[in-house]
Design a protein around this motif. Structure first.
Motif, short mmCIF file in Angstrom:
data_model
loop_
_atom_site.label_atom_id
_atom_site.label_comp_id
_atom_site.label_asym_id
_atom_site.label_seq_id
_atom_site.Cartn_x
_atom_site.Cartn_y
_atom_site.Cartn_z
N SER A 152 9.41 4.28 6.31
CA SER A 152 9.78 4.76 4.70
C SER A 152 8.06 4.46 4.36
O SER A 152 7.71 2.81 5.05
CB SER A 152 11.17 4.15 4.28
OG SER A 152 12.17 3.98 4.59
N PRO A 153 7.62 5.25 2.93
CA PRO A 153 6.30 4.03 2.43
C PRO A 153 6.96 2.91 2.00
O PRO A 153 8.19 2.79 1.83
CB PRO A 153 6.91 5.74 1.40
CG PRO A 153 7.18 6.71 1.89
CD PRO A 153 8.31 6.38 2.46
N GLY A 154 6.34 2.02 2.07
CA GLY A 154 6.66 0.91 1.30
C GLY A 154 6.72 0.67 -0.09
O GLY A 154 7.53 -0.58 0.01
N THR A 155 6.43 1.92 -0.56
CA THR A 155 6.89 1.37 -2.29
C THR A 155 8.08 2.24 -2.06
O THR A 155 8.00 2.28 -3.53
CB THR A 155 5.52 2.08 -2.86
OG1 THR A 155 5.49 2.90 -1.77
CG2 THR A 155 4.67 1.03 -3.42
N PHE A 186 1.29 -0.86 0.09
CA PHE A 186 0.14 -0.27 -0.03
C PHE A 186 1.15 1.36 0.05
O PHE A 186 1.49 1.53 1.59
CB PHE A 186 -1.20 0.35 1.16
CG PHE A 186 -1.64 -0.61 1.08
CD1 PHE A 186 -2.80 -1.47 0.19
CD2 PHE A 186 -1.52 -2.49 2.28
CE1 PHE A 186 -3.81 -2.86 0.19
CE2 PHE A 186 -2.32 -3.47 2.14
CZ PHE A 186 -3.45 -3.27 1.29
N PRO A 187 0.84 1.67 -0.86
CA PRO A 187 1.75 3.37 -1.03
C PRO A 187 1.84 3.95 0.10
O PRO A 187 2.23 5.43 0.25
CB PRO A 187 1.09 4.07 -2.26
CG PRO A 187 0.45 3.27 -3.11
CD PRO A 187 0.07 1.60 -2.28
N SER A 188 0.26 4.52 -0.22
CA SER A 188 -0.09 5.22 1.54
C SER A 188 0.76 4.22 2.26
O SER A 188 0.12 5.50 3.91
CB SER A 188 -1.53 6.23 1.96
OG SER A 188 -2.48 6.25 -0.01
N LEU A 189 0.70 3.92 2.54
CA LEU A 189 1.29 2.89 4.06
C LEU A 189 2.90 2.84 4.25
O LEU A 189 3.52 2.91 3.30
CB LEU A 189 0.45 1.97 4.78
CG LEU A 189 -0.69 1.72 5.45
CD1 LEU A 189 -1.86 2.50 4.32
CD2 LEU A 189 -1.50 0.59 4.89
N THR A 190 2.99 2.76 5.03
CA THR A 190 4.41 2.85 6.25
C THR A 190 5.05 1.70 5.30
O THR A 190 4.37 0.73 5.81
CB THR A 190 5.00 4.02 7.20
OG1 THR A 190 4.60 2.87 8.50
CG2 THR A 190 5.13 4.60 7.21
N VAL A 191 6.15 1.74 5.93
CA VAL A 191 6.65 -0.76 6.00
C VAL A 191 6.23 -0.78 7.08
O VAL A 191 5.26 -1.74 6.92
CB VAL A 191 7.95 -0.61 6.24
CG1 VAL A 191 8.42 -1.89 6.50
CG2 VAL A 191 9.00 -0.76 4.52
N GLU A 192 5.87 -0.41 8.48
CA GLU A 192 5.22 -1.29 9.46
C GLU A 192 3.87 -0.86 9.74
O GLU A 192 3.61 -1.68 10.01
CB GLU A 192 5.72 0.22 10.47
CG GLU A 192 5.70 -0.74 11.69
CD GLU A 192 6.56 -0.62 12.63
OE1 GLU A 192 7.64 -0.78 13.30
OE2 GLU A 192 5.86 0.27 13.92
N GLU A 193 3.24 -0.19 8.27
CA GLU A 193 2.34 0.36 8.90
C GLU A 193 1.35 -1.02 7.97
O GLU A 193 0.18 -1.58 8.02
CB GLU A 193 1.91 1.52 7.93
CG GLU A 193 1.41 2.25 9.35
CD GLU A 193 0.88 3.83 9.07
OE1 GLU A 193 0.16 4.69 10.02
OE2 GLU A 193 1.99 3.99 7.78
N ASN A 194 2.17 -1.40 7.07
CA ASN A 194 2.59 -2.65 6.23
C ASN A 194 1.99 -3.58 6.83
O ASN A 194 0.91 -4.30 6.29
CB ASN A 194 3.15 -2.43 4.50
CG ASN A 194 2.43 -1.79 3.27
OD1 ASN A 194 1.65 -2.07 2.47
ND2 ASN A 194 2.99 -0.53 3.31
N LEU A 195 3.30 -3.88 7.61
CA LEU A 195 2.79 -5.21 7.95
C LEU A 195 1.96 -5.26 9.22
O LEU A 195 1.10 -5.97 9.40
CB LEU A 195 4.61 -5.07 9.14
CG LEU A 195 5.77 -5.06 8.14
CD1 LEU A 195 6.52 -5.59 9.58
CD2 LEU A 195 5.13 -7.25 7.70
N MET A 196 1.57 -4.48 10.08
CA MET A 196 0.24 -4.64 11.03
C MET A 196 -0.43 -4.16 10.71
O MET A 196 -1.97 -5.45 11.10
CB MET A 196 0.05 -2.58 11.50
CG MET A 196 1.50 -2.66 12.92
SD MET A 196 2.02 -0.57 13.21
CE MET A 196 0.62 -0.94 14.12
N ILE A 197 -1.22 -4.11 9.47
CA ILE A 197 -2.45 -3.86 8.51
C ILE A 197 -2.77 -5.96 8.24
O ILE A 197 -3.51 -5.87 8.80
CB ILE A 197 -2.81 -3.05 7.53
CG1 ILE A 197 -4.22 -3.22 7.70
CG2 ILE A 197 -1.95 -3.89 5.63
CD1 ILE A 197 -4.14 -1.39 6.22
N GLY A 198 -1.48 -6.10 7.86
CA GLY A 198 -1.74 -7.34 7.91
C GLY A 198 -1.94 -8.05 9.11
O GLY A 198 -2.22 -9.25 9.01
N GLY A 199 -1.56 -7.82 10.35
CA GLY A 199 -1.71 -8.03 11.37
C GLY A 199 -2.94 -7.62 11.64
O GLY A 199 -3.11 -8.37 12.98
#
Ligand SMILES: Nc1ncnc2c1ncn2[C@@H]1O[C@H](COP(=O)(O)OP(=O)(O)OP(=O)(O)O)[C@@H](O)[C@H]1O
Ligand SMILES: [Mg+2]
Lengths: 287, 352, 233
Positions: C128-131, C88-101
């Protein structure tokens, strides 16, 4: 001094427009939904508060507190039952459906509440003002502006600090992948619209306390709201506040030059910004 | 085996003949129809023309404008200006509507074509609002409250005397007949022009532009020029229809002439209820719209309330409109613009 | 445990899958190979609920799940790493992981900390932003994101696509540690020898049909060649 006063009044008026726009910005930012019924929904909310106030004798603030959950439920339902089914790449279906909703709401309200002007009575608050040295400002405009800042701040907190906000952003980026994360886009969208309706309630509260309203005034409010959202840039909530302020200041400055130019000046400011920045002042990098 | 490309179908041949017959009937109708029928038909024909024009830019061209009321309004006001300020005959002033709409459409297109999707829609609306507010400043034409055509001007409009004598009518009824004939000409002319455009090479190109600007460019379609041409001609024609509508009502105000509800929302309803992106759609749509209005207009706002709900229902349950439902069931197209391959050989067993 | 029964799928008029039978046992690693356009992605999309089917076409522990939506399938413990990573480009790396959880089954092993332990570079880049990451790092985020729900089955679509050999090696090195948790893994892989080396069983798909299946040990090069390209060879 007259110009300073004009600009301050314009900024405060911008607060009202930002309030009109906050819910729209949220919904437009998350699902690219052009809700042409937004203005009529504000008027509808104002009537609902009016009904609550008349039935209970409460003051409008408490009336709004009762109306807010009802309107959340209404927004949730409309999104679930109707709008979710027309979202997609093509902007025409949602445009048409919300146009239909707008016409239905306007005329439904006309039948139920008549074309008479109404007002939410806020007692002495309506005319109170404070002296801020060079300028005197009304309590009500000040309260409106403060509420706009608070609403935008709260929405930003939800958007960037909570799991719900994360789900909003992820779903907005890519609903299919979001669903692979266990998110149900349909219900995320429904919550977003419900939330937008809560901001609409707050907007309606101030609309109704500051001026008269009747079933026909929705579309004009919609335009101001859209202008604020677009000036600010898709998905930027603080941008929406700035957009509202720009429209507000342009309007009061225009009115200062010639009272008939108030609305015109706001629109021209919008067109000027868009001419220079076709995607608004703070567009999101990804789109 | 011979393969040829054709757009003709049997239904379309029959429809073509029927259309010609209908036009002929339409021309001679005032000789025996009552004045209220003529007035209804005027209403239907002008709305039909507006709907076809919106369908052209949005349904075929992908430009979803909600600012078409700007052209109706400016066209109507230009006609009024010609009559009131310069003393023109109202009929002669109708082309002023075309010219004024064209002049407005150029900056509007210049501005709005930089915008995408929803921004385009809202941008066109705001420009229409700006135009309305500016026109409301025009004090000699009544400012915000509007004005009427002077009696001297409406008393001897070109041709009215002749029509009155020919059909044995009073002047007022003859004016309606004249307006009706002009509306018929505009509707037929507009539909014929759109039909010819869609069947031409440019019609294909337009579809390509709607579906994907970049792809269209890569196959050599000058997307920008085509969009300009379509938008400007639709605007000009919309302006002329606006002038005609307000010639017939003889009274104008900024709110009525620039009404987003009447000239855009209802027009969009007509197109979508009938079926967007097809010539038959607006025809069905305008008939349904008129039928509902005639049957339920006495219910006032409840009628408009229901109209809004009907539009929603159509979008949910028949997104391609009533005509879409019909063709899906039957495969009939009255004004086919798709090219289909036909094979004209028997006994060829091999797959080509 | 996870099974498809004569699974079919189509995009409008176009039929992409013609009756696929596949099963995955608990803790097993299954590889799906096949040429471009064979229908591998379509198969994973059908299992994960992105494409809906008749209910009985996919079963999980005996329950029909073919008609469930993707979010409901995830809640049953079947997670997917989609083709092309799709961060998800609007999410940071950590937020990308958190959304998976955001939807977690039980209190399994995978948390932010254990994912960072698996792919240490992600901890450095967590804000950083995931992308904004390199392709390989993005792939790690996509895998970590799917693990965060503690899945019972992990579906991985072309996790080596477009990556340098060293990076591919790093990513595949994580596979045994993922399997240690007891999760079954289904990988779609273009690199046949890599697929044969990590998998317990292999399915080869051609034009929407399974043309070969079995344990890597029993599969010859010629058999794979025939299953891949048809019997022309
Ligand atoms: N969204 C879609 N719409 C229409 N057809 C599609 C779509 N996605 C895939 N297809 C078609 O379905 C068939 C199978 O595609 P699929 O993506 O499943 O193949 P794949 O085995 O994953 O290929 P690759 O190795 O290239 O990823 C292909 O013929 C493809 O063209
Ligand atoms: Mg694939």
């Amino acid at each position: 001094m007259i110009w300073l006063d004009t600009i301050v009044q314009g900024l405060l008026l911008g607060g009202l427009y930002a309030l009109f726009a906050a819910g729209l910005s949220l919904v437009f930012g998350i699902m690219r939904l052009v809700n042409l019924a937004h203005g009529d929904l504000i008027v509808f909310a104002a009537f609902l508060i009016l009904v609550v106030v008349q039935m209970t004798g409460l003051n409008p603030f408490l009336g709004a507190l009762i109306a807010a959950p009802l309107l959340f439920a209404f927004g949730w339902l409309v999104q679930r039952v109707v709008l979710n089914r027309v979202l997609g790449k093509d902007i025409l279906p949602p445009l048409l459906v919300t146009f239909g909703l707008s016409i239905a709401l306007q005329n439904g309200m006309l039948e139920v509440f008549s074309a008479d002007s109404q007002r939410l009575r806020a007692g002495p608050l309506e005319s109170a003002s404070v002296d801020l040295g060079p300028v005197t400002v009304g309590i009500m405009p000040l309260l409106t502006f403060a509420s706009a800042v608070m609403v935008i701040f709260a929405l930003n907190q939800i958007f960037y600090r909570t799991a719900l906000g994360r789900a909003f952003r992820a779903t907005s980026d890519d609903p299919v992948t979001a669903s692979l994360m266990g998110i149900n886009p349909a219900s995320v969208f429904a919550i977003a619209t419900g939330l937008a309706m809560v901001t609409v309630t707050i907007a309606a509260l101030f609309l109704g306390m500051r001026s008269n309203f009747d079933p026909s005034i929705g579309p004009a409010r919609l335009i101001f709201a859209f202008e604020a959202v677009i000036i600010g840039g898709l998905g930027s909530l603080w941008g929406t506040l700035l957009g509202g302020a720009i429209i507000g200041v342009a309007q009061t400055v225009g009115a200062q030059i010639n009272p008939e130019w108030q609305i015109l000046a706001g629109h021209l400011a919008f067109l000027a910004v868009l001419l220079v920045r076709p995607r608004g002042l703070f567009p999101r990098a990804v789109d | 085996m011979q393969i040829s490309v054709t757009t003709r179908t049997r239904a379309s041949t029959i429809a073509g003949i029927a259309a010609l017959a209908l036009i002929g009937l339409g021309l001679i109708l005032p000789a025996f129809a009552s004045r209220s029928v003529i007035q209804d038909l005027f209403f239907i024909l002008t709305l039909l023309t507006l709907a076809q024009l919106w369908n052209l830019i949005a349904g075929y061209g992908g430009m979803v404008s909600i600012g078409q009321q700007a052209f109706v309004g400016i066209g109507a006001y230009a006609m009024f200006a010609g009559v009131i300020l310069w003393g023109w005959d109202p009929i002669a002033a109708i082309p002023l509507g075309l010219g004024a709409a064209l002049v407005l459409a150029v900056p509007m297109a210049f501005f709005a074509f930089r915008l995408q999707g929803a921004y385009f829609a809202i941008g066109t609306w705001v420009i229409a609002e700006v135009t309305r507010l500016l026109v409301a400043q025009w004090k000699t034409l009544g400012g915000g409250t509007g004005t009427s055509l002077p009696r001297e001007a409406t008393a001897d409009i070109w041709g009215v005397k002749a029509i009155a004598a020919l059909l044995g009518l009073r002047d007022a009824a003859a004016r309606d007949v004249l307006a009706y004939w002009l509306a018929l000409a505009m509707a037929v002319g507009t539909m014929a022009a759109i039909y010819i455009l869609l069947r031409s090479r440019n019609g294909l190109a337009l579809a390509a532009v709607r579906d994907n600007d970049n792809a269209a460019r890569s196959v050599g379609v000058d997307a920008a020029r085509l969009k300009w041409a379509v938008f400007l001609s639709a605007a000009a024609m919309t302006g002329m229809v606006g002038a005609l509508i307000f010639l017939q009502t003889a009274r104008i105000s900024p709110d009525a002439a620039f009404s987003v509800t009447t000239w855009t929302a209802y027009v969009i309803f007509i197109v979508v209820i009938g079926g967007i992106g097809r010539l038959e759609g607006p025809i069905i749509g305008v008939l349904v719209f008129w039928g509902l209005q005639t049957a339920f207009a006495d219910y006032g706002s409840w009628y408009l309330f229901s109209l809004g709900l009907i539009a929603i229902a159509v979008m949910l349950f028949a997104p391609r409109g009533l005509w879409g439902l019909f063709t899906d069931r039957t495969g009939i197209a009255l004004f086919p613009v798709q090219r289909r391959l036909t094979t004209t050989s028997q006994g060829d067993s091999r797959n080509g | 445990m996870l099974q498809t029964h004569a699974l079919t799928a189509s995009y409008g008029q176009f039929k992409a899958l013609f009756g696929i039978d596949l099963h995955v046992a608990p803790g097993e690693c299954v590889a799906i190979i096949g040429a471009n356009g064979a229908g591998k992605t379509t198969l994973l999309r059908s299992i994960s609920g992105v494409l809906r089917n008749a209910p009985g076409m996919v079963t999980h522990r005996g329950t029909p799940i073919g008609a469930l939506s993707a979010d409901a399938v995830l809640q049953r413990g079947i997670a997917m790493v989609p083709e092309g990573r799709k961060l998800f480009p609007s999410l940071t790396v950590e937020e990308n992981l958190m959304i998976g959880g955001q939807v977690r089954r039980g209190d399994g092993r995978w948390t932010l900390d254990t994912v960072y332990a698996l792919f240490p570079i992600l901890r450095e880049r967590r804000l950083s932003p995931g992308t904004a990451l390199s392709g390989g790092q993005q792939q790690m985020v996509a895998i970590g994101r799917a693990l965060m729900s503690n899945p019972e089955v992990l579906l991985c679509d072309e996790i080596s696509l477009g990556l340098a050999p060293v990076v591919i090696r790093d990513i595949y090195a994580a596979l045994p540690r993922i399997r240690e948790t007891g999760a079954a893994v289904v990988i779609v892989e273009q690199d046949i020898s890599r697929a044969l080396s990590v998998a317990d069983r292999v399915y080869c798909v051609m034009e929407g049909r399974v043309t070969l299946t079995g344990a890597p040990a029993g599969i010859t090069r010629d058999a794979v060649h025939a299953a891949y390209f048809g019997n022309a060879a």
